[in-house]
Design a protein around this motif. Structure first.
Motif, PDB file in Angstrom:
ATOM      1  N   THR A 185       0.804  -1.228   0.000  1.00 32.09           N
ATOM      2  CA  THR A 185       0.000   0.000   0.000  1.00 32.09           C
ATOM      3  C   THR A 185       0.842   1.286   0.000  1.00 32.09           C
ATOM      4  O   THR A 185       0.593   2.185  -0.816  1.00 32.09           O
ATOM      5  CB  THR A 185      -0.966  -0.003   1.204  1.00 32.09           C
ATOM      6  N   PRO A 186       1.871   1.418   0.871  1.00 31.76           N
ATOM      7  CA  PRO A 186       2.674   2.653   0.821  1.00 31.76           C
ATOM      8  C   PRO A 186       3.338   2.873  -0.534  1.00 31.76           C
ATOM      9  O   PRO A 186       3.428   4.016  -1.008  1.00 31.76           O
ATOM     10  CB  PRO A 186       3.719   2.434   1.930  1.00 31.76           C
ATOM     11  N   TRP A 187       3.800   1.806  -1.165  1.00 26.79           N
ATOM     12  CA  TRP A 187       4.468   1.948  -2.458  1.00 26.79           C
ATOM     13  C   TRP A 187       3.486   2.377  -3.547  1.00 26.79           C
ATOM     14  O   TRP A 187       3.863   3.106  -4.474  1.00 26.79           O
ATOM     15  CB  TRP A 187       5.152   0.637  -2.853  1.00 26.79           C
TER      16      TRP A 187
END
Length: 304
Positions: free
Chosen positions: A22-24
């Protein structure tokens, strides 16, 4: 072997993969833009610097010829010397920004008005700053010229004098740069731990000792950003030079970024390869200063 699902029925390994991915996914657009508009052009500049190219026709490989020409180019050394002067004097923005931030970080009557006045230079365009200081320095009607003439009997045309022109432009650049550093430090001062301040007061620390040993160490993140931004601002000082002097008089106020523009894009050259070589030198200087500062901060953090 069974896989334990979560409350929504999703297996734990898949949930972990999602949380890692998700962060990427959020960073991907920014990383893509940074790669396309920053990283790739850097490598392209290195490649172009080994060619003779007018920006339209076919590029011709010439190896290190552009760098060899730079070695003997007197205008390049004038620009490099001016950039060093810019870099040294521009660093004054960091301590002055800190001092103003310390002054404004008080709860006294009318402090919001003072903050607005000090914040004002940051929100106006560099073009406007350049025009304002050009009028300020202007012969015959400029305020500074008039004051010097009233005191000494003879005015000084700052932007027309080779001895003073670079310093006059730097003074114009310092005005908004100090405001920017002030904003960074005001933000950093809001994060200073009050319990450490109180503990230092109980131990008898005050004044300079309090500032040096308690407050400044907690402002390292703000100092890092202020130094990096100031170094970059000093080395890419194009707009003020272009607006105020266009590199004059007689090329004495050129900096590397403006000389790069002259060689690559102005009527003087259309020499993209030579301009790229100047850009590579400017990039190397910038990376040396920023990397050195990062290394010093890392050593301070580790206590080496």
């Amino acid at each position: 072997m069974s896989v334990t699902p979560d409350t929504h029925g999703t297996p734990a390994p898949r949930r972990r993969r999602r949380s890692q991915l998700t962060p990427w996914l959020f960073l991907a657009p920014g990383i893509l833009m940074f790669a396309v508009y920053v990283v790739i052009p850097i490598f392209q500049s290195f490649w172009i610097s080994f060619h003779s190219w007018d920006g339209i026709g076919e590029a011709r490989w010439i190896g290190l010829s552009n760098y060899s020409e730079l070695w003997w180019d007197e205008a390049f050394y004038t620009s490099l010397k001016n950039n060093v002067i810019w870099l040294v004097l521009y660093m004054l923005a960091v301590p002055f920004g800190l001092l103003i931030a310390l002054f404004l970080n008080q709860t006294v009557r009318g402090i919001r008005i003072y903050k607005s006045l000090f914040f004002f230079p940051f929100v106006i365009s560099q073009v406007v700053v350049g025009l304002m200081f050009s009028w300020f320095y202007a012969p015959d009607f400029g305020l500074l010229y008039t004051l010097i003439e009233a005191v000494t009997g003879d005015g000084v045309a700052i932007l027309a004098d080779e001895r003073f022109v670079t310093y006059g432009i730097i003074a114009a650049g310092l005005w908004p740069q100090i405001a920017y550093c002030m904003i960074l430090y005001l933000t950093g001062l809001n994060a200073v731990a009050p319990d450490q301040i109180e503990a230092a007061r109980l131990d008898g620390a005050k004044g300079w000792k309090m500032l040096w040993h308690v407050i400044i160490p907690q402002l390292r993140p703000a100092t890092f950003i202020a130094v990096v931004v100031t170094v970059i601002g000093a080395l890419r000082s194009f707009d003020l030079v272009s607006i105020m002097t266009a590199g004059g008089p007689f090329g004495s106020s050129r900096v590397l970024s403006y000389y790069m523009y002259e060689q690559a894009l102005s009527e003087y050259g259309y020499r993209m390869g030579y301009g790229a070589a100047i850009a590579v030198v400017l990039f190397a200087i910038m990376m040396i200063f920023i990397s050195g500062f990062i290394w010093k901060m890392w050593r301070d953090e580790k206590g080496v």
